[in-house]
Design a protein around this motif. Structure first.
Motif, PDB file in Angstrom:
ATOM      1  N   GLY A  46       7.437 -10.639  -4.593  1.00 29.01           N
ATOM      2  CA  GLY A  46       7.931  -9.882  -3.579  1.00 29.01           C
ATOM      3  C   GLY A  46       8.204  -8.471  -4.115  1.00 29.01           C
ATOM      4  N   ASN A  47       8.462  -7.387  -3.201  1.00 24.24           N
ATOM      5  CA  ASN A  47       8.615  -5.944  -3.618  1.00 24.24           C
ATOM      6  C   ASN A  47       9.794  -5.718  -4.450  1.00 24.24           C
ATOM      7  OD1 ASN A  47       7.936  -3.256  -3.583  1.00 24.24           O
ATOM      8  ND2 ASN A  47       9.258  -2.909  -1.810  1.00 24.24           N
ATOM      9  N   PHE A  48      10.824  -6.657  -4.110  1.00 33.28           N
ATOM     10  CA  PHE A  48      11.982  -6.315  -5.092  1.00 33.28           C
ATOM     11  C   PHE A  48      11.956  -6.738  -6.614  1.00 33.28           C
ATOM     12  CE2 PHE A  48      15.751  -8.399  -6.859  1.00 33.28           C
ATOM     13  CZ  PHE A  48      16.606  -7.454  -7.071  1.00 33.28           C
ATOM     14  N   TYR A  49      11.227  -7.573  -6.730  1.00 25.41           N
ATOM     15  CA  TYR A  49      10.777  -8.364  -8.150  1.00 25.41           C
ATOM     16  C   TYR A  49       9.993  -7.231  -8.900  1.00 25.41           C
ATOM     17  CZ  TYR A  49      13.850 -12.311  -7.340  1.00 25.41           C
ATOM     18  OH  TYR A  49      14.725 -13.108  -7.102  1.00 25.41           O
ATOM     19  N   ALA A  50       8.918  -6.996  -7.888  1.00 23.19           N
ATOM     20  CA  ALA A  50       8.023  -5.895  -8.635  1.00 23.19           C
ATOM     21  C   ALA A  50       8.702  -4.972  -9.118  1.00 23.19           C
ATOM     22  CB  ALA A  50       6.972  -5.774  -7.424  1.00 23.19           C
ATOM     23  N   ARG A  51       9.523  -4.097  -8.327  1.00 23.50           N
ATOM     24  CA  ARG A  51      10.268  -2.861  -8.983  1.00 23.50           C
ATOM     25  C   ARG A  51      11.218  -3.383 -10.164  1.00 23.50           C
ATOM     26  NH1 ARG A  51      11.511  -2.602  -3.516  1.00 23.50           N
ATOM     27  NH2 ARG A  51      13.669  -2.802  -3.924  1.00 23.50           N
ATOM     28  N   ALA A  52      11.733  -4.379 -10.197  1.00 27.67           N
ATOM     29  CA  ALA A  52      12.722  -4.935 -11.057  1.00 27.67           C
ATOM     30  C   ALA A  52      11.558  -5.046 -12.331  1.00 27.67           C
ATOM     31  CB  ALA A  52      13.232  -6.233 -10.787  1.00 27.67           C
ATOM     32  N   PHE A  53      10.576  -5.838 -12.019  1.00 28.26           N
ATOM     33  CA  PHE A  53       9.683  -6.056 -13.507  1.00 28.26           C
ATOM     34  C   PHE A  53       9.140  -4.821 -14.072  1.00 28.26           C
ATOM     35  CE2 PHE A  53       8.441 -10.489 -11.721  1.00 28.26           C
ATOM     36  CZ  PHE A  53       9.764 -10.989 -11.900  1.00 28.26           C
ATOM     37  N   ILE A  54       8.661  -3.945 -13.080  1.00 25.16           N
ATOM     38  CA  ILE A  54       8.245  -2.704 -13.581  1.00 25.16           C
ATOM     39  C   ILE A  54       9.182  -1.707 -14.522  1.00 25.16           C
ATOM     40  CG2 ILE A  54       7.201  -0.488 -12.921  1.00 25.16           C
ATOM     41  CD1 ILE A  54       5.641  -1.757 -10.491  1.00 25.16           C
ATOM     42  N   ARG A  55      10.431  -1.687 -13.822  1.00 22.72           N
ATOM     43  CA  ARG A  55      11.535  -0.978 -14.575  1.00 22.72           C
ATOM     44  C   ARG A  55      11.755  -1.542 -15.914  1.00 22.72           C
ATOM     45  NH1 ARG A  55      15.655   2.269 -13.323  1.00 22.72           N
ATOM     46  NH2 ARG A  55      15.080   2.321 -11.205  1.00 22.72           N
ATOM     47  N   SER A  56      11.870  -3.037 -15.937  1.00 17.85           N
ATOM     48  CA  SER A  56      12.239  -3.582 -17.082  1.00 17.85           C
ATOM     49  C   SER A  56      10.874  -3.410 -18.212  1.00 17.85           C
ATOM     50  CB  SER A  56      12.355  -5.019 -17.193  1.00 17.85           C
ATOM     51  OG  SER A  56      13.376  -5.492 -16.276  1.00 17.85           O
ATOM     52  N   TYR A  57       9.884  -3.397 -17.698  1.00 19.84           N
ATOM     53  CA  TYR A  57       8.421  -2.953 -18.617  1.00 19.84           C
ATOM     54  C   TYR A  57       8.711  -1.701 -18.954  1.00 19.84           C
ATOM     55  CZ  TYR A  57       3.385  -3.244 -19.796  1.00 19.84           C
ATOM     56  OH  TYR A  57       2.189  -3.273 -20.582  1.00 19.84           O
ATOM     57  N   ALA A  58       9.081  -0.700 -18.223  1.00 17.74           N
ATOM     58  CA  ALA A  58       8.946   0.863 -18.787  1.00 17.74           C
ATOM     59  C   ALA A  58      10.213   0.989 -19.812  1.00 17.74           C
ATOM     60  CB  ALA A  58       9.493   1.636 -17.563  1.00 17.74           C
ATOM     61  N   GLU A  59      11.256   0.141 -19.596  1.00 17.29           N
ATOM     62  CA  GLU A  59      12.269   0.396 -20.601  1.00 17.29           C
ATOM     63  C   GLU A  59      11.948  -0.112 -21.882  1.00 17.29           C
ATOM     64  OE1 GLU A  59      15.613  -1.322 -18.552  1.00 17.29           O
ATOM     65  OE2 GLU A  59      16.324   0.267 -17.540  1.00 17.29           O
ATOM     66  N   ALA A  60      11.276  -1.133 -21.728  1.00 21.27           N
ATOM     67  CA  ALA A  60      10.881  -1.876 -23.024  1.00 21.27           C
ATOM     68  C   ALA A  60      10.056  -0.932 -23.876  1.00 21.27           C
ATOM     69  CB  ALA A  60      10.484  -3.294 -22.643  1.00 21.27           C
ATOM     70  N   VAL A  61       9.265  -0.227 -23.290  1.00 25.20           N
ATOM     71  CA  VAL A  61       8.145   0.696 -24.107  1.00 25.20           C
ATOM     72  C   VAL A  61       8.672   1.939 -24.090  1.00 25.20           C
ATOM     73  CG1 VAL A  61       6.136  -0.884 -23.263  1.00 25.20           C
ATOM     74  CG2 VAL A  61       6.621   0.908 -21.626  1.00 25.20           C
ATOM     75  N   ASP A  62       9.855   2.449 -23.774  1.00 32.05           N
ATOM     76  CA  ASP A  62      10.453   3.587 -23.964  1.00 32.05           C
ATOM     77  C   ASP A  62       9.959   4.669 -22.977  1.00 32.05           C
ATOM     78  OD1 ASP A  62      12.089   2.501 -26.017  1.00 32.05           O
ATOM     79  OD2 ASP A  62      10.690   3.096 -27.482  1.00 32.05           O
ATOM     80  N   LEU A  63       9.788   4.084 -21.609  1.00 31.49           N
ATOM     81  CA  LEU A  63       9.281   5.202 -20.523  1.00 31.49           C
ATOM     82  C   LEU A  63      10.478   5.412 -19.822  1.00 31.49           C
ATOM     83  CD1 LEU A  63       5.516   4.014 -19.843  1.00 31.49           C
ATOM     84  CD2 LEU A  63       6.273   6.247 -21.214  1.00 31.49           C
ATOM     85  N   ASP A  64      10.479   6.378 -18.991  1.00 34.48           N
ATOM     86  CA  ASP A  64      11.319   6.718 -18.005  1.00 34.48           C
ATOM     87  C   ASP A  64      11.193   6.031 -16.551  1.00 34.48           C
ATOM     88  OD1 ASP A  64      13.352   7.428 -16.027  1.00 34.48           O
ATOM     89  OD2 ASP A  64      12.919   9.555 -16.115  1.00 34.48           O
ATOM     90  N   PRO A  65      12.074   4.812 -16.373  1.00 35.42           N
ATOM     91  CA  PRO A  65      11.862   4.007 -15.258  1.00 35.42           C
ATOM     92  C   PRO A  65      11.731   4.557 -13.781  1.00 35.42           C
ATOM     93  CG  PRO A  65      13.831   3.569 -16.112  1.00 35.42           C
ATOM     94  CD  PRO A  65      13.298   4.419 -17.267  1.00 35.42           C
ATOM     95  N   ASN A  66      12.319   5.608 -13.763  1.00 33.28           N
ATOM     96  CA  ASN A  66      12.317   6.251 -12.501  1.00 33.28           C
ATOM     97  C   ASN A  66      11.053   6.859 -12.368  1.00 33.28           C
ATOM     98  OD1 ASN A  66      15.041   5.530 -11.887  1.00 33.28           O
ATOM     99  ND2 ASN A  66      15.983   7.405 -13.016  1.00 33.28           N
ATOM    100  N   GLU A  67      10.595   7.683 -13.280  1.00 36.09           N
ATOM    101  CA  GLU A  67       9.223   8.285 -13.295  1.00 36.09           C
ATOM    102  C   GLU A  67       8.168   7.241 -12.848  1.00 36.09           C
ATOM    103  OE1 GLU A  67       8.794  11.564 -13.016  1.00 36.09           O
ATOM    104  OE2 GLU A  67      10.811  11.902 -13.118  1.00 36.09           O
TER     105      GLU A  67
END
Length: 293
Positions: A46-67
């Motif tokens: 689902g789209n909600f979990y996709a955004r949540a997974f991508i945000r967690s991935y970005a935070e784990a590799v020190d990227l800005d999740p919003n960008e």
């Protein structure tokens, strides 16, 4: 492979993080991480979990999740938000016109008062309180009129029942119960809480760390969104009120402080995502009664 997947994969490899390491830190399955890097968003739940997974991935590799999420929105636009029709407003009841009734009561009292006086005079007159009783003669009365009135005045009248009754004291209102929240169980990254002694939820969230992404739903994980994609920064504090239960998804648990009806709950001391389900004890009792019926 999409531009988003290339960016995340490059950042992961530059930091020497394997997919297994990323799966352990974010609690996201490895096949979902691979799907994000390859741009296969249909594999995600689902789209909600996709955004949540991508945000967690970005935070784990020190990227800005919003960008990073901007790249995802460019690949998969968000569906339009449905607008709800406002319920019709109830008409206010007009205040009762009591002027006519007050005039009618005044007229009734004006007529009744003289009739009441006449009835009292009639009662005492025909019961011998004024002069002789009907049919009596001076020869039949053994006492003079003045002596008989004095004797009757000395007779004590018994107290009426209304004077002897004591009003019952009003019962004191019972004190309202204090709210109590307890942890029922934890399954994976989900904590289940039960709140008793309250008819609703008042949840306060304060960011004590750098920042924290979160999503909030009514009732449970499948309920209606209250906040679908909210990021709060350090020092921010917000409050939500619910008539029933609520479900919270936090991107970084150790960056926030959560209180429920004034009672603080522990959402974890690590930078991992965390979910919290809160249920009212009154709702659970009503549900059990309906099932039993």
């Amino acid at each position: 492979m999409s531009e988003l997947g290339q960016l995340l994969k490059k950042a992961r490899k530059e930091r020497g993080i394997t997919l297994d390491d990323l799966q352990e830190s974010t609690k996201i399955r490895k096949r979902y991480l691979e799907a994000i890097e390859e741009g296969n968003y249909n594999v995600l739940p689902g789209n909600f979990y996709a955004r949540a997974f991508i945000r967690s991935y970005a935070e784990a590799v020190d990227l800005d999740p919003n960008e990073v999420l901007k790249l995802y929105r460019a690949d998969v636009p968000e569906p339009p938000v449905e607008t709800k029709a406002e319920p019709p407003r109830r008409r206010r009841k007009k205040p009762r016109n009591t002027q006519k009734m007050n005039r009618w009561l005044s007229a009734l009292l004006f007529i009744s008062f003289p009739l009441l006086i006449l009835a009292v005079i009639y009662y005492f007159r025909f019961n011998g309180y004024f002069g002789l009783r009907i049919g009596d003669t001076p020869a039949d009365d053994p006492l003079p009129l003045t002596d008989r009135i004095a004797a009757e005045e000395q007779v004590e009248m018994p107290a009426s029942p209304a004077e002897t009754l004591q009003p019952e004291p009003e019962p004191e209102p019972e004190p309202e119960p204090e709210p109590v929240i307890s942890l029922l169980k934890s399954e994976g990254i989900v904590d289940y809480y039960l709140l008793s002694g309250a008819s609703g939820l008042v949840v306060t969230i304060e960011v004590t760390g750098d920042r924290c992404w979160m999503a909030i739903r009514k009732d449970d994980e499948n309920g209606e969104f209250v906040e679908a994609n909210l990021t709060m920064k350090n020092g921010e504090k917000r409050e939500w009120t619910f008539d029933g239960g609520a479900f919270f998804h936090f991107g970084r648990a150790n960056a926030i402080k959560v209180t429920v009806n004034g009672l603080e709950i522990n959402v974890g001391d690590t930078a991992n995502p965390r979910k919290v389900q809160i249920e009212l004890a009154s709702e659970r009792a009503d549900h059990a009664a309906n099932v039993g019926a």
